[in-house]
Motif scaffolding. Structure first.
Motif, PDB file in Angstrom:
ATOM      1  N   HIS A  78       0.829  -1.205   0.000  1.00 48.97           N
ATOM      2  CA  HIS A  78       0.000   0.000   0.000  1.00 48.97           C
ATOM      3  C   HIS A  78       0.867   1.259   0.000  1.00 48.97           C
ATOM      4  CE1 HIS A  78      -2.976   2.970   1.206  1.00 48.97           C
ATOM      5  NE2 HIS A  78      -3.876   2.097   0.799  1.00 48.97           N
ATOM      6  N   PRO A  79       0.555   2.230  -0.854  1.00 45.96           N
ATOM      7  CA  PRO A  79       1.365   3.453  -0.955  1.00 45.96           C
ATOM      8  C   PRO A  79       1.469   4.238   0.353  1.00 45.96           C
ATOM      9  CG  PRO A  79      -0.204   3.366  -2.762  1.00 45.96           C
ATOM     10  CD  PRO A  79      -0.512   2.215  -1.857  1.00 45.96           C
ATOM     11  N   ALA A  80       0.486   4.114   1.234  1.00 44.45           N
ATOM     12  CA  ALA A  80       0.551   4.848   2.505  1.00 44.45           C
ATOM     13  C   ALA A  80       1.737   4.382   3.342  1.00 44.45           C
ATOM     14  CB  ALA A  80      -0.744   4.657   3.284  1.00 44.45           C
ATOM     15  N   TRP A  81       2.136   3.133   3.211  1.00 46.53           N
ATOM     16  CA  TRP A  81       3.264   2.602   3.977  1.00 46.53           C
ATOM     17  C   TRP A  81       4.546   2.548   3.156  1.00 46.53           C
ATOM     18  CZ3 TRP A  81      -1.526   0.040   4.745  1.00 46.53           C
ATOM     19  CH2 TRP A  81      -2.061   0.215   6.013  1.00 46.53           C
ATOM     20  N   THR A  82       4.440   2.399   1.845  1.00 42.09           N
ATOM     21  CA  THR A  82       5.632   2.234   1.029  1.00 42.09           C
ATOM     22  C   THR A  82       6.174   3.548   0.500  1.00 42.09           C
ATOM     23  OG1 THR A  82       4.316   1.900  -0.982  1.00 42.09           O
ATOM     24  CG2 THR A  82       4.941  -0.071   0.279  1.00 42.09           C
ATOM     25  N   GLY A  83       5.427   4.651   0.644  1.00 41.59           N
ATOM     26  CA  GLY A  83       5.882   5.940   0.156  1.00 41.59           C
ATOM     27  C   GLY A  83       5.752   6.064  -1.341  1.00 41.59           C
ATOM     28  N   GLY A  84       4.834   5.301  -1.935  1.00 38.37           N
ATOM     29  CA  GLY A  84       4.624   5.341  -3.375  1.00 38.37           C
ATOM     30  C   GLY A  84       4.049   6.667  -3.831  1.00 38.37           C
ATOM     31  N   SER A  85       4.007   6.854  -5.120  1.00 36.57           N
ATOM     32  CA  SER A  85       3.499   8.111  -5.654  1.00 36.57           C
ATOM     33  C   SER A  85       1.998   8.213  -5.423  1.00 36.57           C
ATOM     34  CB  SER A  85       3.793   8.204  -7.145  1.00 36.57           C
ATOM     35  OG  SER A  85       3.145   7.148  -7.837  1.00 36.57           O
ATOM     36  N   GLN A  86       1.574   9.418  -5.142  1.00 36.45           N
ATOM     37  CA  GLN A  86       0.162   9.655  -4.903  1.00 36.45           C
ATOM     38  C   GLN A  86      -0.490  10.152  -6.177  1.00 36.45           C
ATOM     39  OE1 GLN A  86      -0.003  12.512  -1.770  1.00 36.45           O
ATOM     40  NE2 GLN A  86       0.240  10.983  -0.175  1.00 36.45           N
ATOM     41  N   HIS A  87      -1.717   9.761  -6.366  1.00 31.95           N
ATOM     42  CA  HIS A  87      -2.492  10.227  -7.509  1.00 31.95           C
ATOM     43  C   HIS A  87      -3.730  10.927  -6.978  1.00 31.95           C
ATOM     44  CE1 HIS A  87      -0.054   7.924 -10.273  1.00 31.95           C
ATOM     45  NE2 HIS A  87      -0.142   6.908  -9.433  1.00 31.95           N
ATOM     46  N   LEU A  88      -3.842  12.229  -7.270  1.00 32.87           N
ATOM     47  CA  LEU A  88      -5.020  12.975  -6.863  1.00 32.87           C
ATOM     48  C   LEU A  88      -6.066  12.859  -7.961  1.00 32.87           C
ATOM     49  CD1 LEU A  88      -3.345  16.169  -5.402  1.00 32.87           C
ATOM     50  CD2 LEU A  88      -4.295  14.221  -4.156  1.00 32.87           C
ATOM     51  N   ILE A  89      -7.234  12.404  -7.586  1.00 33.72           N
ATOM     52  CA  ILE A  89      -8.315  12.237  -8.546  1.00 33.72           C
ATOM     53  C   ILE A  89      -9.290  13.395  -8.371  1.00 33.72           C
ATOM     54  CG2 ILE A  89     -10.219  10.755  -9.256  1.00 33.72           C
ATOM     55  CD1 ILE A  89      -8.596   8.398  -8.124  1.00 33.72           C
ATOM     56  N   ASP A  90      -9.555  14.091  -9.442  1.00 34.94           N
ATOM     57  CA  ASP A  90     -10.455  15.236  -9.405  1.00 34.94           C
ATOM     58  C   ASP A  90     -11.869  14.766  -9.694  1.00 34.94           C
ATOM     59  OD1 ASP A  90     -11.551  17.714  -9.298  1.00 34.94           O
ATOM     60  OD2 ASP A  90     -10.506  18.510 -11.041  1.00 34.94           O
ATOM     61  N   ARG A  91     -12.647  14.591  -8.652  1.00 35.25           N
ATOM     62  CA  ARG A  91     -14.038  14.150  -8.808  1.00 35.25           C
ATOM     63  C   ARG A  91     -14.953  15.347  -8.636  1.00 35.25           C
ATOM     64  NH1 ARG A  91     -13.448   8.640  -5.400  1.00 35.25           N
ATOM     65  NH2 ARG A  91     -12.251   7.566  -6.981  1.00 35.25           N
ATOM     66  N   GLY A  92     -15.683  15.648  -9.652  1.00 30.89           N
ATOM     67  CA  GLY A  92     -16.628  16.753  -9.591  1.00 30.89           C
ATOM     68  C   GLY A  92     -15.978  18.118  -9.632  1.00 30.89           C
ATOM     69  N   GLY A  93     -14.721  18.212 -10.042  1.00 34.40           N
ATOM     70  CA  GLY A  93     -14.053  19.503 -10.161  1.00 34.40           C
ATOM     71  C   GLY A  93     -13.618  20.108  -8.840  1.00 34.40           C
ATOM     72  N   ARG A  94     -13.675  19.367  -7.757  1.00 33.27           N
ATOM     73  CA  ARG A  94     -13.315  19.920  -6.444  1.00 33.27           C
ATOM     74  C   ARG A  94     -11.850  20.338  -6.390  1.00 33.27           C
ATOM     75  NH1 ARG A  94     -15.986  15.055  -3.292  1.00 33.27           N
ATOM     76  NH2 ARG A  94     -18.146  15.463  -3.818  1.00 33.27           N
ATOM     77  N   LEU A  95     -10.990  19.493  -6.903  1.00 33.58           N
ATOM     78  CA  LEU A  95      -9.563  19.801  -6.878  1.00 33.58           C
ATOM     79  C   LEU A  95      -9.268  21.010  -7.757  1.00 33.58           C
ATOM     80  CD1 LEU A  95      -6.789  19.005  -5.855  1.00 33.58           C
ATOM     81  CD2 LEU A  95      -6.616  17.429  -7.767  1.00 33.58           C
ATOM     82  N   SER A  96      -9.893  21.073  -8.907  1.00 32.63           N
ATOM     83  CA  SER A  96      -9.697  22.213  -9.805  1.00 32.63           C
ATOM     84  C   SER A  96     -10.166  23.509  -9.145  1.00 32.63           C
ATOM     85  CB  SER A  96     -10.465  22.009 -11.110  1.00 32.63           C
ATOM     86  OG  SER A  96     -10.014  20.861 -11.764  1.00 32.63           O
ATOM     87  N   ARG A  97     -11.325  23.487  -8.492  1.00 35.22           N
ATOM     88  CA  ARG A  97     -11.827  24.687  -7.813  1.00 35.22           C
ATOM     89  C   ARG A  97     -10.908  25.102  -6.680  1.00 35.22           C
ATOM     90  NH1 ARG A  97     -17.021  22.001  -7.920  1.00 35.22           N
ATOM     91  NH2 ARG A  97     -16.713  21.670  -5.698  1.00 35.22           N
ATOM     92  N   PHE A  98     -10.399  24.133  -5.918  1.00 34.95           N
ATOM     93  CA  PHE A  98      -9.486  24.432  -4.825  1.00 34.95           C
ATOM     94  C   PHE A  98      -8.208  25.081  -5.359  1.00 34.95           C
ATOM     95  CE2 PHE A  98      -5.908  23.367  -2.113  1.00 34.95           C
ATOM     96  CZ  PHE A  98      -6.359  23.781  -0.867  1.00 34.95           C
ATOM     97  N   ASN A  99      -7.621  24.461  -6.389  1.00 31.96           N
ATOM     98  CA  ASN A  99      -6.389  25.005  -6.972  1.00 31.96           C
ATOM     99  C   ASN A  99      -6.592  26.413  -7.515  1.00 31.96           C
ATOM    100  OD1 ASN A  99      -4.834  22.776  -6.335  1.00 31.96           O
ATOM    101  ND2 ASN A  99      -5.191  21.774  -8.294  1.00 31.96           N
ATOM    102  N   LYS A 100      -7.720  26.669  -8.166  1.00 27.09           N
ATOM    103  CA  LYS A 100      -8.002  27.986  -8.722  1.00 27.09           C
ATOM    104  C   LYS A 100      -8.161  29.014  -7.604  1.00 27.09           C
ATOM    105  CE  LYS A 100     -10.987  30.457 -11.842  1.00 27.09           C
ATOM    106  NZ  LYS A 100     -12.203  30.452 -12.650  1.00 27.09           N
ATOM    107  N   LYS A 101      -8.842  28.626  -6.534  1.00 32.72           N
ATOM    108  CA  LYS A 101      -9.106  29.540  -5.425  1.00 32.72           C
ATOM    109  C   LYS A 101      -7.819  29.971  -4.732  1.00 32.72           C
ATOM    110  CE  LYS A 101     -11.959  29.875  -1.265  1.00 32.72           C
ATOM    111  NZ  LYS A 101     -12.953  29.187  -0.421  1.00 32.72           N
ATOM    112  N   TYR A 102      -6.882  29.050  -4.577  1.00 36.28           N
ATOM    113  CA  TYR A 102      -5.668  29.323  -3.811  1.00 36.28           C
ATOM    114  C   TYR A 102      -4.398  29.365  -4.649  1.00 36.28           C
ATOM    115  CZ  TYR A 102      -8.688  28.426   0.155  1.00 36.28           C
ATOM    116  OH  TYR A 102      -9.705  28.472   1.068  1.00 36.28           O
TER     117      TYR A 102
END
Length: 74
Positions: A44-68
């Motif tokens: 599991h990446p949480a223990w192995t330090g693997g790369s994280q993948h952020l999934i943008d569901r419903g544009g939440r990540l995009s809205r957050f990035n734009k806001k800040y």
């Protein structure tokens, strides 16, 4: 203590994703059952330090990035 309210502990075998096994006490299943894991600390990446993948569901990540976007002054 009240009698007959606590779960019964028994020995089970846990099978990790790489096939290694260990025995432990558990309330899961019955005596001698095998619990095969799909995800464990070895993969599991949480223990192995693997790369994280952020999934943008419903544009939440995009809205957050734009806001800040200008907050830290890149």
């Amino acid at each position: 203590m009240k009698k007959d309210i606590h779960p019964a502990y028994h020995m089970i075998t846990v099978v990790m994703t790489d096939g290694s096994e260990f025995q432990t006490r558990s309330t899961w299943g019955k005596e001698g059952d095998r619990l095969t894991l799909d995800i464990d600390p070895k993969t599991h990446p949480a223990w192995t330090g693997g790369s994280q993948h952020l999934i943008d569901r419903g544009g939440r990540l995009s809205r957050f990035n734009k806001k800040y976007e200008g907050l830290l002054g890149k």
